[in-house]
Scaffold this active site. Structure first.
Site, PDB file in Angstrom:
ATOM      1  N   CYS A  62      15.346   9.271 -52.057  1.00 29.42           N
ATOM      2  CA  CYS A  62      15.110   9.316 -50.610  1.00 29.42           C
ATOM      3  C   CYS A  62      14.010  10.322 -50.263  1.00 29.42           C
ATOM      4  O   CYS A  62      12.862  10.109 -50.620  1.00 29.42           O
ATOM      5  CB  CYS A  62      16.413   9.594 -49.858  1.00 29.42           C
ATOM      6  SG  CYS A  62      16.268   9.224 -48.091  1.00 29.42           S
ATOM      7  N   HIS A 122      19.548   4.986 -51.642  1.00 29.82           N
ATOM      8  CA  HIS A 122      20.534   5.933 -52.167  1.00 29.82           C
ATOM      9  C   HIS A 122      21.401   5.247 -53.221  1.00 29.82           C
ATOM     10  O   HIS A 122      22.390   4.616 -52.869  1.00 29.82           O
ATOM     11  CB  HIS A 122      21.415   6.457 -51.031  1.00 29.82           C
ATOM     12  CG  HIS A 122      20.713   7.400 -50.122  1.00 29.82           C
ATOM     13  ND1 HIS A 122      20.603   8.747 -50.377  1.00 29.82           N
ATOM     14  CD2 HIS A 122      20.024   7.194 -48.977  1.00 29.82           C
ATOM     15  CE1 HIS A 122      19.903   9.338 -49.430  1.00 29.82           C
ATOM     16  NE2 HIS A 122      19.533   8.405 -48.565  1.00 29.82           N
ATOM     17  N   GLU A 147      23.472   6.556 -55.090  1.00 32.57           N
ATOM     18  CA  GLU A 147      24.816   7.173 -55.068  1.00 32.57           C
ATOM     19  C   GLU A 147      25.681   6.617 -53.948  1.00 32.57           C
ATOM     20  O   GLU A 147      26.872   6.880 -53.890  1.00 32.57           O
ATOM     21  CB  GLU A 147      24.686   8.700 -54.968  1.00 32.57           C
ATOM     22  CG  GLU A 147      24.328   9.263 -53.597  1.00 32.57           C
ATOM     23  CD  GLU A 147      22.840   9.172 -53.226  1.00 32.57           C
ATOM     24  OE1 GLU A 147      22.091   8.460 -53.920  1.00 32.57           O
ATOM     25  OE2 GLU A 147      22.454   9.803 -52.224  1.00 32.57           O
TER      26      GLU A 147
END
Lengths: 192, 250
Positions: A76, A174, A176
């Site tokens: 990001c 992202h 994650e």
């Protein structure tokens, strides 16, 4: 050991949570020697480019990140800071990738927030991943596409969803927070 | 193409998931972490946790809950309810939440929106608006819908975005708990007035309600609680249906 770069940007904890779920030990640190000796380095972040770069320079982390030899993954804001410059706060960034970061223009909803698929996806991070898969984005600035672009996403116009050059990797989305597909992308990086 | 988001909402009271009907009657709906994991696995695009009693009761249990959720799930989630200060936000974000939502506290002190956006970014600040049609206008309500304010929903949304809110979570109290469909008119009025994502909430009772939301308004997400908690519409079934309606869905 995986090192996560500690700086004045949010959302670092969720990267560590994702690594825990994958069974990898990690440390959140701004210590140059720990960053240099880590097997892999993750440079995540949600925040503002100008204040982030000022913090990195003030703490000598800009030079440290640029000189790392092991695989490094920017996420990001991390991706944007690894580019040449950003329109956000008219910022000179790390210059690892020659791409310029610009603000989305037009009448569409900004930020680009939510799940989007890739137009194309190649390179080491996308092993066993089809371009039609969706990942989670939240951003108002984007990196232009260029020779190091390995994945393209389209929102308002095509932009770099991922970049790869030598030992440097970066994702605008992202991983994650991108469920199973994100986990697979992280795993691809961790197994480089 | 950017996908429309399906967002289960978990109302939290004393660490349990509960669901009220028209903001009043409360039923127990299970363990939030287990529900969150189930929803993430089933394809929920995000989650929202609203601590509905946080303004009255102690909040430490909420921070612990956020930590447990963040450790377990791999999709973004928002936490709201009783967030009154940047300090509250710091604790919730440090515990692993991606976004926070403010409601009554922002009506009381609108600068709070700016303070949070300045420190954590607009993408982190969801302005939750509870609104009710009083026969003439859509007015804003606070304190879990118990208190009417002088604000109009559209004006408040515009002001909130100009102060730094990055997303609007709009709940129609007229529709909430009725299962009669989303409030399409006020949702579109808000979408027309702001250029940030709008999440519509209140009234989802069947698959077609989500289709109508996404085909007749520019809302980028639909939020619901009871239809998911009681498994009336499983998320995979809802998403499969919306795909057959050619709506862009993950």
């Amino acid at each position: 050991m995986i090192a996560i770069v500690k700086y004045n940007a949010g959302n670092i904890r969720s990267v560590q949570n994702a690594l825990n779920r994958l069974g990898y030990e990690s440390i959140i640190t701004d210590d140059p020697s720990l960053l240099r000796s880590a097997d892999k380095v993750i440079f995540p972040g949600v925040g503002e480019a100008n204040s982030a770069m000022r913090y990195l320079r003030a703490n000598g982390l800009d030079e440290v990140i640029r000189s790392l030899k092991q695989p490094v993954l920017g996420i990001c804001l991390g991706l944007q800071l690894m580019c040449e410059s950003s329109e956000e706060g008219n910022t000179t960034c790390l210059g690892i990738f020659p791409n310029k970061v610009k603000r989305f223009q037009g009448d569409a909803i900004i930020p680009h927030m939510g799940w989007n698929n890739f137009e194309e996806a190649g390179g080491s991070l996308f092993k066993n991943i089809a371009p039609s898969e969706n990942v989670y984005f939240v951003h108002s600035f984007y990196a232009e596409t260029g020779q190091y672009t390995t994945a393209v996403c389209n929102y308002i116009q095509p932009f770099s969803a991922a970049l790869e050059k030598d030992n440097f990797y970066a994702a605008q989305f992202h991983p994650e927070k991108s469920a199973d597909i994100g986990t697979l992308i992280l795993k691809n990086f961790l197994e480089l | 193409m950017l996908k429309k988001r399906i967002i289960p909402c978990l109302d939290i009271q004393n660490g349990r998931t509960v669901k009220g009907i028209n903001f009043v009657e409360i039923r127990d709906a299970g363990d939030p972490v287990e529900l969150a994991k189930k929803y993430a696995k089933e394809g929920a695009d995000e989650l929202v946790f609203l601590d509905i009693t946080a303004t009255i009761e102690k909040r430490d249990t909420l921070v612990e809950l956020v930590e447990r959720v963040a450790a377990e799930i791999d999709i973004p989630f928002t936490v709201g309810g009783g967030i009154n200060s940047v300090d509250d936000v710091r604790r919730i974000i440090a515990a692993g939440a991606d976004k926070i939502s403010v409601n009554s506290s922002a009506v009381k002190r609108p600068e709070l929106i700016t303070e949070i956006a300045d420190e954590f970014g607009s993408q982190c600040v969801v302005l939750a608006i509870d609104t009710k049609f009083n026969g003439n206008d859509w007015k804003v309500y606070v304190k879990g819908g118990r208190e009417e304010t002088a604000l109009y929903a559209v004006d408040w949304a515009v002001q909130g975005v100009s102060l730094g809110a990055g997303e609007i979570l709009l709940t129609s109290m007229n529709n909430d708990g009725t299962k009669g469909g989303f409030a399409l008119d006020i949702t579109q009025s808000i979408c027309n007035a702001v250029k940030v994502p709008v999440i519509a909430s209140g009234g989802a009772g069947k698959e077609e309600d989500f289709r109508d939301l996404f085909t007749t308004t520019d809302a980028t997400a639909g939020l619901a609680a009871s239809i998911f908690h009681y498994n009336e519409i499983p998320i995979p079934q809802l998403k499969d249906y919306l795909k057959t309606q050619l709506i862009s869905i993950r």
